[in-house]
Design a protein around this motif. Sequence first.
Motif, PDB file in Angstrom:
ATOM      1  N   THR A 126       0.825  -1.209   0.000  1.00 47.11           N
ATOM      2  CA  THR A 126       0.000   0.000   0.000  1.00 47.11           C
ATOM      3  C   THR A 126       0.859   1.259   0.000  1.00 47.11           C
ATOM      4  N   HIS A 127       0.314   2.307  -0.577  1.00 44.39           N
ATOM      5  CA  HIS A 127       0.973   3.618  -0.603  1.00 44.39           C
ATOM      6  C   HIS A 127       0.858   4.301   0.752  1.00 44.39           C
ATOM      7  N   GLY A 128      -0.315   4.208   1.367  1.00 44.80           N
ATOM      8  CA  GLY A 128      -0.511   4.712   2.714  1.00 44.80           C
ATOM      9  C   GLY A 128      -0.901   6.170   2.813  1.00 44.80           C
ATOM     10  N   ASP A 129      -0.724   6.947   1.747  1.00 43.93           N
ATOM     11  CA  ASP A 129      -1.151   8.355   1.736  1.00 43.93           C
ATOM     12  C   ASP A 129      -1.577   8.723   0.327  1.00 43.93           C
ATOM     13  N   LEU A 130      -2.433   7.877  -0.257  1.00 42.24           N
ATOM     14  CA  LEU A 130      -2.765   7.983  -1.678  1.00 42.24           C
ATOM     15  C   LEU A 130      -3.852   9.033  -1.923  1.00 42.24           C
ATOM     16  N   GLN A 131      -3.557  10.258  -1.532  1.00 44.23           N
ATOM     17  CA  GLN A 131      -4.459  11.350  -1.853  1.00 44.23           C
ATOM     18  C   GLN A 131      -4.555  11.516  -3.368  1.00 44.23           C
ATOM     19  N   ILE A 132      -5.659  12.083  -3.819  1.00 46.52           N
ATOM     20  CA  ILE A 132      -5.859  12.243  -5.255  1.00 46.52           C
ATOM     21  C   ILE A 132      -4.746  13.078  -5.892  1.00 46.52           C
ATOM     22  N   ALA A 133      -4.153  13.990  -5.111  1.00 44.65           N
ATOM     23  CA  ALA A 133      -3.076  14.831  -5.638  1.00 44.65           C
ATOM     24  C   ALA A 133      -1.760  14.091  -5.791  1.00 44.65           C
ATOM     25  N   HIS A 134      -1.687  12.862  -5.304  1.00 44.28           N
ATOM     26  CA  HIS A 134      -0.434  12.117  -5.343  1.00 44.28           C
ATOM     27  C   HIS A 134      -0.315  11.176  -6.537  1.00 44.28           C
ATOM     28  N   VAL A 135      -1.325  11.144  -7.405  1.00 49.06           N
ATOM     29  CA  VAL A 135      -1.249  10.363  -8.645  1.00 49.06           C
ATOM     30  C   VAL A 135      -1.355  11.339  -9.818  1.00 49.06           C
ATOM     31  N   LEU A 136      -0.339  11.347 -10.672  1.00 49.84           N
ATOM     32  CA  LEU A 136      -0.281  12.274 -11.799  1.00 49.84           C
ATOM     33  C   LEU A 136      -0.661  11.553 -13.083  1.00 49.84           C
ATOM     34  N   VAL A 137      -1.441  12.235 -13.916  1.00 53.63           N
ATOM     35  CA  VAL A 137      -1.972  11.639 -15.145  1.00 53.63           C
ATOM     36  C   VAL A 137      -1.778  12.617 -16.300  1.00 53.63           C
ATOM     37  N   ALA A 138      -1.447  12.099 -17.478  1.00 55.39           N
ATOM     38  CA  ALA A 138      -1.395  12.890 -18.710  1.00 55.39           C
ATOM     39  C   ALA A 138      -1.969  12.047 -19.836  1.00 55.39           C
ATOM     40  N   ASP A 139      -2.875  12.631 -20.604  1.00 50.77           N
ATOM     41  CA  ASP A 139      -3.514  11.916 -21.723  1.00 50.77           C
ATOM     42  C   ASP A 139      -4.096  10.579 -21.267  1.00 50.77           C
ATOM     43  N   ASP A 140      -4.733  10.603 -20.093  1.00 49.79           N
ATOM     44  CA  ASP A 140      -5.407   9.433 -19.523  1.00 49.79           C
ATOM     45  C   ASP A 140      -4.458   8.275 -19.224  1.00 49.79           C
ATOM     46  N   GLU A 141      -3.184   8.580 -19.012  1.00 48.44           N
ATOM     47  CA  GLU A 141      -2.200   7.590 -18.593  1.00 48.44           C
ATOM     48  C   GLU A 141      -1.509   8.085 -17.333  1.00 48.44           C
ATOM     49  N   VAL A 142      -1.266   7.189 -16.395  1.00 49.59           N
ATOM     50  CA  VAL A 142      -0.590   7.571 -15.160  1.00 49.59           C
ATOM     51  C   VAL A 142       0.894   7.794 -15.451  1.00 49.59           C
ATOM     52  N   THR A 143       1.384   8.980 -15.082  1.00 43.12           N
ATOM     53  CA  THR A 143       2.790   9.330 -15.312  1.00 43.12           C
ATOM     54  C   THR A 143       3.624   9.226 -14.045  1.00 43.12           C
ATOM     55  N   GLY A 144       2.983   9.139 -12.891  1.00 43.20           N
ATOM     56  CA  GLY A 144       3.766   9.016 -11.677  1.00 43.20           C
ATOM     57  C   GLY A 144       2.916   8.997 -10.423  1.00 43.20           C
ATOM     58  N   VAL A 145       3.454   8.388  -9.380  1.00 43.83           N
ATOM     59  CA  VAL A 145       2.846   8.375  -8.051  1.00 43.83           C
ATOM     60  C   VAL A 145       3.894   8.927  -7.096  1.00 43.83           C
ATOM     61  N   ILE A 146       3.512   9.916  -6.298  1.00 42.17           N
ATOM     62  CA  ILE A 146       4.482  10.626  -5.455  1.00 42.17           C
ATOM     63  C   ILE A 146       4.158  10.447  -3.970  1.00 42.17           C
ATOM     64  N   ASP A 147       5.081  10.890  -3.116  1.00 43.56           N
ATOM     65  CA  ASP A 147       4.922  10.930  -1.656  1.00 43.56           C
ATOM     66  C   ASP A 147       4.709   9.546  -1.050  1.00 43.56           C
ATOM     67  N   TRP A 148       5.809   8.798  -0.902  1.00 43.86           N
ATOM     68  CA  TRP A 148       5.777   7.401  -0.469  1.00 43.86           C
ATOM     69  C   TRP A 148       6.193   7.210   0.986  1.00 43.86           C
ATOM     70  N   SER A 149       6.178   8.242   1.782  1.00 46.03           N
ATOM     71  CA  SER A 149       6.712   8.141   3.143  1.00 46.03           C
ATOM     72  C   SER A 149       5.902   7.227   4.058  1.00 46.03           C
ATOM     73  N   GLU A 150       4.639   6.946   3.706  1.00 43.97           N
ATOM     74  CA  GLU A 150       3.790   6.104   4.553  1.00 43.97           C
ATOM     75  C   GLU A 150       3.570   4.719   3.963  1.00 43.97           C
TER      76      GLU A 150
END
Length: 248
Positions: free
Chosen positions: A151-175
Motif C-alpha cells: 500500500t501507498h498509505g497516503d494515496l491522496q488524489i493529488a499524489h497520482v499524476l496523469v497525462a492523456d489518460d495515462e498515469v505518469t507518476g505516483v508521489i509521496d511514499w513516506s507512509e
Amino acid sequence: MDEVEVVVAHSERATLRVGEVFLKVDADRARMDAEVAAMSLAPVPTPAVLWCEPPVLALAALPGAPLGHLGGPSTGSRAGWAAAGATIRQLHDAPLPPRPGRAGRSAEELAVELDEECGLLVASGLLPADLVARNRRVAEAALRPWTPAFTHGDLQIAHVLVADDEVTGVIDWSEAGRGDALYDLATFTLGHEERLDDLLAGYGGDVDREAIRGWWSLRSLLVVRWLAGHGFDPFAPGCEVDVLRARM
C-alpha cells in the motif's frame, strides 16, 4: 533563477519545489529511508531520486497533473480514473514490502484509536456528538480482517499524476508499506465519492464498497484534529468534515 515554491509545510516535514526539483525536508531519518526504499520496490512510475542527504531528499519532477484535489472539483476523465485504478491494482498486487505502512494497523488498534479520537472530538467541541456517533458506526465496516497488500498509505488524489489518460507518476511514499488495500482506494476517492465506480472500473475485482465507505468515515474522524492543529482546514468545502456530514 527559479523561484522556491513551498508545496507543503508543517511541524513534521516540508516540501519545496525549485524548478524541476522537489526538496523534501524530514527530521525523521527512518521515514525518509522508508520512502526511498518503497519507491525502489514499487512497480509503478515514481520520481527519480537525485540525491539524499538527510534531512533532505531531492526528487525529480514528473510530468502530468492530478485528477483533482481534496476540496476541489474532479478534473479527470473517466478513462483517467480507470487508469489510476489499474495502476493502484498493480501496486497492490506487487510482492509485499518488508515494513508495515500507515495502512497496516490492525482492526483492534484502529478501534482503540478511533474511540479515543471520537471522545476528544466531542469533548473539545470541534464536532457535534451526533455527527461523530453516526460516523463511528459507519466506520465499523472498515474494522475487519484484511489480506496485506503493498500500500501507498497516503494515496491522496493529488499524489497520482496523469497525462492523456495515462498515469505518469505516483508521489509521496513516506507512509508506504504492508497494509489494507481498501485504505488506499478510500483515501484516493475521499471527497470524490462519485468517482468510485470509475476508479474500480480500472482496479477490477470484487471490492468491498461498504469497507471503503467505512474508511471514508474512519480516516476523516482520525485526522480532523491533526489537520486543525497543523495549519490545515478540514472544514473547507469538500474536505473531511463535509465527508463526515455526507454520511448523515
